[in-house]
Design an enzyme around this catalytic site. Structure first.
Site, PDB file in Angstrom:
ATOM      1  CD  GLU A 261      -6.141  -0.657  -3.875  1.00 54.85           C
ATOM      2  OE1 GLU A 261      -5.638   0.072  -2.987  1.00 54.85           O
ATOM      3  OE2 GLU A 261      -6.103  -1.890  -3.836  1.00 54.85           O
ATOM      4  CD  GLU A 309     -12.919  -4.946   2.209  1.00 56.61           C
ATOM      5  OE1 GLU A 309     -12.389  -6.078   2.113  1.00 56.61           O
ATOM      6  OE2 GLU A 309     -12.588  -3.977   1.496  1.00 56.61           O
ATOM      7  CE  LYS A 312      -8.318  -3.305   3.884  1.00 51.14           C
ATOM      8  NZ  LYS A 312      -7.628  -4.219   2.951  1.00 51.14           N
ATOM      9  CD  GLU A 318      -5.523  -0.243   5.144  1.00 49.75           C
ATOM     10  OE1 GLU A 318      -5.908  -1.075   4.309  1.00 49.75           O
ATOM     11  OE2 GLU A 318      -5.019   0.847   4.831  1.00 49.75           O
TER      12      GLU A 318
END
Length: 337
Positions: A261, A309, A312, A318
């Protein structure tokens, strides 16, 4: 990303993002992580088609998502497959039969039609659960071998803070003994260490001593490491070479690193802007083919993440690491060539 600090072989990529067209070319190994913590995301089959249409040939998923695995059949997309949460990892560590069942249910039905490259046993595991990582890796490896699937490499994905003394990079050392044991096991199996490396968090937490240009692959900062005689022009290289230094100190200099990541948020917090996110991620794509000063060979890296997203948890950033909005339009232009 089970976010940092609390919360991609050569391949041909032909990318068309919105109105931005790019000529196919051979580049280093860049993939994108596919998280699903949103209630407005496209279907799994649409997502796989989006990867293919953009020429993104590597993916990471965070659990054995059967719809995603089915959609990936014969796509040619290389995959990091996470086992799932800590509870799954603990179960895999508890007995070889649990690992054999997991491989039977989640790997055998799909491989090799799904090109599973690595299985990640745990993502950023912390605390007492770290004691289960190595037993789970051993059991999964044995189960794969028994099933005739030994070509799939088993590893674990770690936070950068498994490293102590990361500055200068030559001082890098593993903070805890369990990481030395994992490194030695990886050396024995030929698997890479999967590492989540986020210059964003280091910059966010120390903007006084780290410049934005250094954190985002822009010119202007040069740092010499007197310990190894190497010169660094970006924070990513310094962080990765600190991990290489730790691997050397663990007696495992031949273990390679895969960046499982890395990314930069486009909204929601300090320095989280579209311009900074585009600059960092484009810089990463353009840079990793050259490797690092310590290991000047192509580095496989996975950008976090494919989508913003909205479910999250944690810091607002995030929810803003995506290259694409849930409607599949790009958050910003980026080229993979």
């Amino acid at each position: 990303m089970a976010g940092q600090q609390g919360a991609a072989s050569m391949l041909t990529l032909a990318v068309i993002i919105g109105a931005f067209a790019f000529v196919p070319t051979t580049v280093q190994s860049i993939g994108v992580c596919y998280g699903v913590l949103g209630n407005d995301l496209p279907s799994r089959s649409e997502v796989v088609q989006l990867y293919r249409s953009k020429g993104i040939n590597l993916m990471r998923i965070y659990y054995p998502d059967k719809e995603a695995l089915a959609a990936l059949r014969n796509s040619g997309i290389g995959l990091i497959l996470d086992v799932g949460g800590v509870d799954v990892m603990t179960s895999l560590a508890a007995s070889p039969s649990n690992a054999a069942s997991w491989v039977r249910d989640n790997v055998r039905p799909y491989y090799p039609a799904v090109n599973i490259k690595y299985i990640a046993v745990g993502n950023e595991v912390q605390g007492g659960a770290t004691n289960s990582i190595l037993p789970a890796m051993r059991n999964v490896n044995s189960a794969l071998s028994a099933a005739g699937l030994g070509g799939i490499k088993v590893s674990t994905s770690v936070r950068f803070d498994v490293i102590a003394n990361s500055y200068p990079p030559s001082k890098g050392v593993f903070k805890d003994a369990y990481m030395t044991q994992i490194a030695r096991y990886l050396a024995s199996t030929g698997a890479p260490l999967l590492a989540n490396v986020y210059p964003y968090f280091a910059y966010r937490d120390n903007p006084r001593d780290i410049s934005l240009n250094y954190a985002t692959f822009q010119p202007g900062t040069t740092v010499r490491d007197d310990g190894n005689g190497l010169t660094y022009t970006n924070l990513f290289d310094a962080m990765v070479d600190a991990i290489y230094a730790a691997l050397e100190k663990a007696g495992t200099p031949n273990v390679r690193i895969v960046i499982s990541e890395s990314g930069w948020p486009s909204a929601g917090g300090f320095a989280a802007t579209i311009d900074n996110a585009r600059t960092y991620n484009q810089g990463l794509i353009d840079h990793v083919g050259r490797g690092t000063p310590k290991r000047p060979v192509a580095l496989e890296a996975y950008i976090f993440a494919m989508f913003n997203e909205n479910q999250k948890t944690g810091d607002a950033t995030e929810r803003h690491f995506g290259l694409f909005y849930p409607n599949k339009s790009p958050v910003y232009p980026i080229r993979f060539s």
